[in-house]
Design a protein around this motif. Structure first.
Motif, PDB file in Angstrom:
ATOM      1  N   ARG A 168     -30.771  33.466  30.820  1.00 37.53           N
ATOM      2  CA  ARG A 168     -31.390  32.983  29.577  1.00 37.53           C
ATOM      3  C   ARG A 168     -32.735  33.642  29.288  1.00 37.53           C
ATOM      4  O   ARG A 168     -32.988  34.028  28.138  1.00 37.53           O
ATOM      5  N   PRO A 169     -33.647  33.813  30.271  1.00 37.28           N
ATOM      6  CA  PRO A 169     -34.925  34.467  29.938  1.00 37.28           C
ATOM      7  C   PRO A 169     -34.738  35.907  29.427  1.00 37.28           C
ATOM      8  O   PRO A 169     -35.489  36.354  28.557  1.00 37.28           O
ATOM      9  N   THR A 170     -33.735  36.607  29.922  1.00 38.64           N
ATOM     10  CA  THR A 170     -33.465  37.963  29.441  1.00 38.64           C
ATOM     11  C   THR A 170     -32.917  37.910  28.025  1.00 38.64           C
ATOM     12  O   THR A 170     -33.278  38.734  27.179  1.00 38.64           O
ATOM     13  N   LEU A 171     -32.061  36.932  27.744  1.00 34.89           N
ATOM     14  CA  LEU A 171     -31.545  36.754  26.383  1.00 34.89           C
ATOM     15  C   LEU A 171     -32.692  36.443  25.411  1.00 34.89           C
ATOM     16  O   LEU A 171     -32.762  37.017  24.322  1.00 34.89           O
ATOM     17  N   VAL A 172     -33.600  35.568  25.815  1.00 34.04           N
ATOM     18  CA  VAL A 172     -34.745  35.229  24.964  1.00 34.04           C
ATOM     19  C   VAL A 172     -35.601  36.469  24.719  1.00 34.04           C
ATOM     20  O   VAL A 172     -36.030  36.740  23.593  1.00 34.04           O
ATOM     21  N   ARG A 173     -35.843  37.244  25.765  1.00 32.74           N
ATOM     22  CA  ARG A 173     -36.628  38.482  25.608  1.00 32.74           C
ATOM     23  C   ARG A 173     -35.916  39.445  24.669  1.00 32.74           C
ATOM     24  O   ARG A 173     -36.546  40.103  23.825  1.00 32.74           O
ATOM     25  N   PHE A 174     -34.588  39.521  24.771  1.00 32.89           N
ATOM     26  CA  PHE A 174     -33.807  40.384  23.886  1.00 32.89           C
ATOM     27  C   PHE A 174     -33.948  39.937  22.426  1.00 32.89           C
ATOM     28  O   PHE A 174     -34.212  40.756  21.540  1.00 32.89           O
ATOM     29  N   VAL A 175     -33.778  38.649  22.177  1.00 32.95           N
ATOM     30  CA  VAL A 175     -33.885  38.140  20.807  1.00 32.95           C
ATOM     31  C   VAL A 175     -35.285  38.401  20.248  1.00 32.95           C
ATOM     32  O   VAL A 175     -35.426  38.854  19.099  1.00 32.95           O
ATOM     33  N   LEU A 176     -36.317  38.154  21.041  1.00 35.17           N
ATOM     34  CA  LEU A 176     -37.684  38.427  20.591  1.00 35.17           C
ATOM     35  C   LEU A 176     -37.881  39.923  20.321  1.00 35.17           C
ATOM     36  O   LEU A 176     -38.534  40.297  19.324  1.00 35.17           O
ATOM     37  N   ALA A 177     -37.342  40.772  21.186  1.00 36.77           N
ATOM     38  CA  ALA A 177     -37.449  42.223  20.979  1.00 36.77           C
ATOM     39  C   ALA A 177     -36.802  42.629  19.665  1.00 36.77           C
ATOM     40  O   ALA A 177     -37.360  43.425  18.896  1.00 36.77           O
ATOM     41  N   VAL A 178     -35.626  42.087  19.390  1.00 40.27           N
ATOM     42  CA  VAL A 178     -34.902  42.409  18.158  1.00 40.27           C
ATOM     43  C   VAL A 178     -35.690  41.947  16.929  1.00 40.27           C
ATOM     44  O   VAL A 178     -35.830  42.691  15.951  1.00 40.27           O
ATOM     45  N   LEU A 227     -24.965  39.208  17.505  1.00 44.04           N
ATOM     46  CA  LEU A 227     -23.902  40.094  18.006  1.00 44.04           C
ATOM     47  C   LEU A 227     -24.342  40.865  19.252  1.00 44.04           C
ATOM     48  O   LEU A 227     -23.568  41.013  20.197  1.00 44.04           O
ATOM     49  N   GLY A 228     -25.573  41.344  19.237  1.00 42.41           N
ATOM     50  CA  GLY A 228     -26.079  42.065  20.414  1.00 42.41           C
ATOM     51  C   GLY A 228     -26.117  41.171  21.640  1.00 42.41           C
ATOM     52  O   GLY A 228     -25.751  41.589  22.742  1.00 42.41           O
ATOM     53  N   GLY A 229     -26.576  39.929  21.463  1.00 41.90           N
ATOM     54  CA  GLY A 229     -26.602  38.972  22.584  1.00 41.90           C
ATOM     55  C   GLY A 229     -25.209  38.693  23.120  1.00 41.90           C
ATOM     56  O   GLY A 229     -24.995  38.630  24.336  1.00 41.90           O
ATOM     57  N   ILE A 230     -24.249  38.527  22.217  1.00 42.83           N
ATOM     58  CA  ILE A 230     -22.865  38.293  22.641  1.00 42.83           C
ATOM     59  C   ILE A 230     -22.325  39.501  23.401  1.00 42.83           C
ATOM     60  O   ILE A 230     -21.726  39.364  24.473  1.00 42.83           O
ATOM     61  N   ILE A 231     -22.540  40.687  22.854  1.00 42.39           N
ATOM     62  CA  ILE A 231     -22.047  41.911  23.514  1.00 42.39           C
ATOM     63  C   ILE A 231     -22.673  42.063  24.899  1.00 42.39           C
ATOM     64  O   ILE A 231     -21.968  42.360  25.875  1.00 42.39           O
ATOM     65  N   LEU A 232     -23.989  41.876  24.999  1.00 41.84           N
ATOM     66  CA  LEU A 232     -24.654  42.015  26.302  1.00 41.84           C
ATOM     67  C   LEU A 232     -24.172  40.958  27.288  1.00 41.84           C
ATOM     68  O   LEU A 232     -23.985  41.247  28.473  1.00 41.84           O
ATOM     69  N   GLY A 233     -23.960  39.732  26.818  1.00 43.74           N
ATOM     70  CA  GLY A 233     -23.444  38.681  27.690  1.00 43.74           C
ATOM     71  C   GLY A 233     -22.059  39.005  28.219  1.00 43.74           C
ATOM     72  O   GLY A 233     -21.784  38.857  29.421  1.00 43.74           O
ATOM     73  N   ILE A 234     -21.174  39.465  27.336  1.00 39.83           N
ATOM     74  CA  ILE A 234     -19.818  39.850  27.760  1.00 39.83           C
ATOM     75  C   ILE A 234     -19.882  41.031  28.717  1.00 39.83           C
ATOM     76  O   ILE A 234     -19.200  41.055  29.744  1.00 39.83           O
ATOM     77  N   TYR A 235     -20.712  42.009  28.391  1.00 40.00           N
ATOM     78  CA  TYR A 235     -20.852  43.182  29.260  1.00 40.00           C
ATOM     79  C   TYR A 235     -21.333  42.771  30.649  1.00 40.00           C
ATOM     80  O   TYR A 235     -20.779  43.195  31.660  1.00 40.00           O
ATOM     81  N   ALA A 236     -22.367  41.944  30.708  1.00 38.60           N
ATOM     82  CA  ALA A 236     -22.917  41.519  32.003  1.00 38.60           C
ATOM     83  C   ALA A 236     -21.860  40.781  32.822  1.00 38.60           C
ATOM     84  O   ALA A 236     -21.741  41.001  34.036  1.00 38.60           O
ATOM     85  N   ARG A 237     -21.077  39.912  32.178  1.00 33.71           N
ATOM     86  CA  ARG A 237     -20.042  39.182  32.901  1.00 33.71           C
ATOM     87  C   ARG A 237     -18.933  40.096  33.409  1.00 33.71           C
ATOM     88  O   ARG A 237     -18.234  39.758  34.364  1.00 33.71           O
ATOM     89  N   SER A 238     -18.764  41.247  32.773  1.00 33.90           N
ATOM     90  CA  SER A 238     -17.710  42.178  33.200  1.00 33.90           C
ATOM     91  C   SER A 238     -18.121  43.020  34.405  1.00 33.90           C
ATOM     92  O   SER A 238     -17.288  43.688  35.002  1.00 33.90           O
ATOM     93  N   ARG A 239     -19.395  43.000  34.749  1.00 32.85           N
ATOM     94  CA  ARG A 239     -19.923  43.813  35.850  1.00 32.85           C
ATOM     95  C   ARG A 239     -19.887  43.041  37.157  1.00 32.85           C
ATOM     96  O   ARG A 239     -20.092  41.825  37.180  1.00 32.85           O
ATOM     97  N   THR A 240     -19.657  43.731  38.252  1.00 32.45           N
ATOM     98  CA  THR A 240     -19.726  43.111  39.567  1.00 32.45           C
ATOM     99  C   THR A 240     -21.185  43.070  39.984  1.00 32.45           C
ATOM    100  O   THR A 240     -21.864  44.095  40.013  1.00 32.45           O
ATOM    101  N   ARG A 241     -21.666  41.875  40.294  1.00 31.71           N
ATOM    102  CA  ARG A 241     -23.070  41.736  40.679  1.00 31.71           C
ATOM    103  C   ARG A 241     -23.309  42.329  42.058  1.00 31.71           C
ATOM    104  O   ARG A 241     -22.486  42.196  42.955  1.00 31.71           O
TER     105      ARG A 241
END
Length: 184
Positions: free
Chosen positions: A107-117, A162-176
Motif C-alpha cells: 500500500r505505501p508504494t501504491l500511495v507513492r505511485f498515485v502521488l507521483a502520477v 489503470l497504472g495501479g491495477i497494472i502494477l498490482g497485477i504485475y507484482a503478483r505475477s512475480r516470484t518474490r
C-alpha cells in the motif's frame, strides 16, 4: 535490492513503451468536450514503464511515442510532446527504489505511485505544456490552460487507477525473492 536492468532490456523497453504509447494515443484516445483534449490511456502504460524500467526509459518512450502520435495526425506540439517526457521523468524519479519487479507492491508504494502520477500530471499539464504553448506557440492562455486542467484531471485518474491495477497485477505475477524453500 532490485536486479540491474541491462542496456538491451532498456532499449527494448523504450521501443515497446513507445509503440504502446503510439497505439493507445493514436487509436484509443477518448474525446472530451474540450477541443483537442482527450482521455489518454497511454499515460497509465507510460507510468508503468517509468516505474519498472526507470525514468530514462519512461522519458524516451513518452517522447518518441508522443512525437509519433502527433506526426501521424494531430500536428506537432513540442510542449505537449516533451510534456510526456516530463511526466515520465517525474514518475520515474519519485518511484526509484521500488520493488515491484521483485513482486512487492504494498500500500505505501501504491500511495507513492498515485502521488507521483498526480504531481507529474500537475507539473506537466497545468504548468509545462500550457506555459510552453503560450510562450512558444503563441496560443491564447485561456484555451491552453483549460486544456491543461482537463488533461491533468483525466490523465491523473486514468494513470493512477489503470497504472495501479497494472502494477498490482504485475507484482503478483512475480516470484518474490526468498519465497521458495527447499523441501527435504
Amino acid at each position: 535490492m532490485s536486479p540491474r536492468i541491462s542496456p538491451v532490456t532498456r532499449v527494448v523497453a523504450i521501443g515497446i513503451g513507445a509503440a504502446l504509447f503510439f497505439v493507445l494515443g493514436r487509436f484509443l484516445a477518448i474525446p472530451t468536450p474540450i477541443p483537442n483534449t482527450t482521455i489518454n490511456l497511454q499515460y497509465a502504460v507510460l507510468a508503468v514503464f517509468a516505474v519498472l524500467y526507470g525514468p530514462l526509459v519512461g522519458v524516451l518512450a513518452g517522447l518518441i511515442g508522443h512525437v509519433l502520435v502527433d506526426a501521424t495526425g494531430f500536428g506537432m506540439w513540442p510542449t505537449w510532446e516533451t510534456g510526456s517526457a516530463v511526466f515520465a521523468l517525474i514518475v520515474g524519479l519519485v518511484m526509484l527504489h521500488n520493488h515491484v519487479r521483485e513482486g512487492e507492491f504494498p500500500r505505501p508504494t501504491l500511495v507513492r505511485f498515485v502521488l507521483a502520477v498526480v504531481v507529474a500530471n500537475a507539473v506537466t499539464w497545468v504548468l509545462w505544456a500550457p506555459i510552453g504553448d503560450v510562450l512558444i506557440m503563441g496560443e491564447p492562455a485561456s484555451k491552453v490552460f483549460t486544456q491543461g486542467v482537463i488533461a491533468f484531471v483525466v490523465n491523473s485518474v486514468t494513470a493512477a487507477v489503470l497504472g495501479g491495477i497494472i502494477l498490482g497485477i504485475y507484482a503478483r505475477s512475480r516470484t518474490r525473492t526468498g519465497s521458495l524453500t527447499l523441501d527435504r
